[in-house]
Design an enzyme around this catalytic site. Structure first.
Site, short mmCIF file in Angstrom:
data_model
loop_
_atom_site.label_atom_id
_atom_site.label_comp_id
_atom_site.label_asym_id
_atom_site.label_seq_id
_atom_site.Cartn_x
_atom_site.Cartn_y
_atom_site.Cartn_z
N LEU A 1 0.66 -1.20 0.05
CA LEU A 1 -0.14 -0.14 0.46
C LEU A 1 1.07 1.19 0.14
O LEU A 1 1.86 1.57 0.45
CB LEU A 1 -0.84 0.42 1.18
CG LEU A 1 -1.58 1.39 1.19
CD1 LEU A 1 -2.62 1.10 -0.03
CD2 LEU A 1 -2.86 0.85 2.64
N HIS A 2 0.79 2.00 -0.93
CA HIS A 2 1.26 3.57 -1.60
C HIS A 2 0.72 4.08 -2.06
O HIS A 2 -0.29 4.22 -2.91
CB HIS A 2 2.74 3.07 -1.91
CG HIS A 2 2.59 2.29 -2.87
ND1 HIS A 2 2.34 1.77 -3.25
CD2 HIS A 2 3.01 3.29 -3.81
CE1 HIS A 2 3.04 1.41 -5.29
NE2 HIS A 2 2.81 2.25 -4.86
N PHE A 3 0.82 5.42 -1.85
CA PHE A 3 0.39 6.82 -2.54
C PHE A 3 1.18 7.81 -3.15
O PHE A 3 2.10 7.24 -2.23
CB PHE A 3 -0.23 7.89 -2.14
CG PHE A 3 -1.83 7.86 -1.09
CD1 PHE A 3 -2.79 7.41 -2.14
CD2 PHE A 3 -1.16 6.02 -0.14
CE1 PHE A 3 -4.12 6.78 -0.87
CE2 PHE A 3 -3.07 5.94 0.47
CZ PHE A 3 -4.28 5.76 0.05
#
Length: 441
Positions: free
Chosen positions: A243-245
């Site tokens: 999970l990353h932005f």
């Protein structure tokens, strides 16, 4: 005054200039000073604690051309100063400041960048592209394997309604997994960073309510219209299933931000607390635009509910958080599916452009000099049109989102968000941005 220093590129992400404190934490971990459970719990990292106001209001009427006071100026200076320091240490795989950028002539003002380094040195995808939800695999690359020198700071809620900064703060992994802001070693633009929520929890690449709320806080706290946060789901050109932005600074207004919209539906509740959901018009990709709500949580939850529906129904999508967190674009797409079915023309495939959130927003990263020199509005429109769901399919998805998220239909209300020839509609770059962070030719 921040300046970009031209420095040699060093591919290795592990440097030898460590302090005695770094050496001590290495001796207690695996020796690589990474973000894994072996090293991070015994480490100290800078900590930016943002205002922990669950009901912080959405300020819809403030001027987007300037920051909102000292805390936001501080966060910008912190992020950019730390990013430049990592650049001076050679932690990036190439020097993004040498990449050429231009505005493509035409009504929409698509932006093209020539970035050969990202093509040759970006990490390859290691998972299936036909499933939006896939389990986390610790044997494949993930951010726990990243060195701590790539981390700019932790980004956590404060214990009160004020922001705080601690240059060195012990990680309390026993009580909660830290969220970190780190450099993107294969950058697209100046200040390109990753927001990795609760890195030790090893969440796969899927949005939940708290992770999106954290990303919205980063955008709002930065309060600079040049700073946008983006998200790519699996199947929509995310390349890492952790999970990353992503986020970076671009002083030009993105074409998607200038597109007119048509109001479709609103969330339930009192009139002033409702989130308004509109449809993009006169744009090659069909998408939804969320804005309004009384609090950041109202806006974040409305988007998160929609994202969860798309994930659960295996519909790839991209998210763009823009205008200091006041507008969020949700963009379901099908380009990878069309590629697999052989429905994308060879001319587009030869450019090797993977239309993720930045490309869909109108900032198109090209790998070949020929494509950059010949870039036209016609090409950009053709490429992004292949990304979009059909009108019929998009309407079905929109109706399903409305039902799943509890939105109420409203009468069509076309709102022109821009006039492309009006200079006043383009937000100005904040003063901290160096003049040469955008090279136009």
């Amino acid at each position: 005054m921040l300046t970009i220093k031209r420095v040699p590129t060093v591919v290795s992400n592990y440097q030898d200039n460590t302090s005695s404190e770094d050496l001590e934490s290495k001796s207690r971990g695996c020796g690589r000073n990474c973000l894994g459970k072996c090293c991070l719990p015994v480490s100290k990292l800078p900590l930016y604690a943002f205002k922990n106001a669950e009901q912080e209001t959405v300020e819809n009427d403030i001027d987007t051309s300037c920051c909102r006071g000292p805390p936001m100026a501080f966060l910008n200076n912190l992020l950019l100063g730390q990013w430049e320091e990592r650049m001076s240490r050679g932690l990036f795989r190439y020097d993004v400041t040498t990449c050429e950028t231009k505005v493509i002539p035409g009504r929409h003002g698509f932006i093209a960048q020539l970035n050969k380094g990202r093509h040759h040195k970006k990490r390859a995808t290691e998972f299936r592209i036909d499933q939006v939800l896939q389990p986390f695999d610790e044997n494949k690359f993930n951010f726990t394997k990243v060195g701590q020198e790539e981390v700019l700071f932790r980004f956590e809620p404060s214990n009160d309604n004020e922001f705080h900064y601690f240059p060195s703060s012990a990680v309390d992994a026993a009580s909660s997994s830290p969220s970190v802001v780190a450099i993107n070693v294969s950058p697209i633009e100046y200040g390109h960073v990753l927001l990795i929520p609760r890195v030790l929890d090893c969440f796969p690449q899927s949005i939940d309510h708290e992770s999106l709320f954290l990303a919205l806080h980063l955008t709002s706290e930065t309060a600079d219209p040049a700073f946008r946060v983006g998200y790519n789901s699996l199947g929509a050109f995310a390349t890492i299933n952790h999970l990353h932005f992503q986020a970076y600074y671009l002083s030009l207004q993105l074409p998607i931000e200038k597109a007119p919209t048509c109001k479709l539906m609103t969330s339930e509740g009192s009139t002033d607390a409702r989130v308004i959901v509109s449809k993009l018009l006169d744009y090659p990709v069909s998408g939804l635009v969320f804005e309004g709500g009384c609090t950041l949580r109202d806006l974040s939850d409305a988007v998160a509910n929609s994202c969860v529906f798309l994930q659960n129904n295996n519909i790839p999508f991209n998210v763009l958080i823009a205008e200091c967190g006041r507008r969020i674009f949700l963009l379901p797409q099908c380009y990878a599916e069309k590629q697999a079915l052989g429905e994308v023309g060879r001319e587009l495939l030869d450019t090797q452009v993977n239309p993720a959130v930045w490309e869909i927003s109108g900032h198109i990263v090209l790998k070949r000099r020929k494509d950059y020199n010949e870039a036209s509005e016609h090409y950009a429109w053709r490429l992004l049109s292949e990304v979009s769901l059909s009108e019929k399919r998009f309407q079905e998805v929109t109706n399903n989102i409305a039902e799943a998220a509890g939105f109420q239909q409203v009468e069509d209300d076309v709102t022109a968000k821009h006039e492309s020839n009006q200079e006043s509609s383009v937000p100005r770059a904040a003063s901290h941005l160096p003049k040469d962070c955008l090279v136009q030719h």
